[in-house]
Motif scaffolding. Structure first.
Motif: not given
Length: 186
Positions: A100-104, A122-129, A132-137, A156-165
């Motif tokens: 979950r280090k989106w900027a890096e 790389a393009q797919a990675g940017l799409d993931i980044v 909007p990332h939902l917070p973890l529960p 409702g905070d939608r930044k800085n987290s989500a699981s990425v497969d």
């Protein structure tokens, strides 16, 4: 499998041959035995094998074992040895996503596209980044791996987290030999 017996026998004869460790590491990886694969690739590096591919494969095994920081360090070492290695950039970016280090992650995917503008990973990675990332529960005030405190999922905070497969990677994209590192820029 019998192949383990063969490699173990060869290693008894010549434990300093990094190729044996490398091949056994690949076999461990194919069997999803990630801690063992990481240990074998670590041995390659310890024996003085400085090929960036060994650092990449070590990082892949570490990431598959969810050893994110170790994986990032391995991919970073591969990049220290070969800064234009698009495979290492994409894999490190994917690992940053898992951590979950989106900027890096975004920086790595952009750098990969700088060296190979057609790099689909790389393009797919940017799409993931950029989704909007939902917070973890988790409960209020719990820190995520990136070190930032988050609100609960109800806030409702939608930044800085989500699981990425990041998908699985069996090591084929960082093949050894003259054609290794496919997808790399020149």
């Amino acid at each position: 499998p019998r192949a383990f017996d063969d490699f173990n026998h060869l290693m008894e004869i010549d434990s300093e041959n990094s190729s044996y460790w490398h091949m056994r590491g690949l076999l461990h990886g194919r069997l999803n035995m990630w801690p063992q694969a990481a240990a074998d690739f670590e041995q390659c590096v310890d024996l003085g094998d400085t090929d960036p591919v060994d650092y990449i494969r070590r990082g892949m095994a570490q990431a598959s074992a969810q050893r994110w920081e170790d994986a990032i360090a391995s991919f970073s070492e591969a990049l220290r040895r070969e800064e234009r290695n698009v495979t290492a950039l994409c894999l490190r970016g994917r690992t940053y996503c898992c951590y979950r280090k989106w900027a890096e992650a975004e920086a790595d995917f952009n750098e990969a596209l700088r060296w190979d503008p057609r790099c689909e990973e790389a393009q797919a990675g940017l799409d993931i980044v950029h989704i909007p990332h939902l917070p973890l529960p988790l409960t209020d005030g719990v820190e995520d791996p990136s070190g930032t405190a988050r609100q609960s999922s109800m806030s409702g905070d939608r930044k800085n987290s989500a699981s990425v497969d990041g998908g699985s990677n069996n090591g084929d994209d960082a093949s050894r030999g003259s054609g290794r590192g496919s997808g790399r820029g020149s």
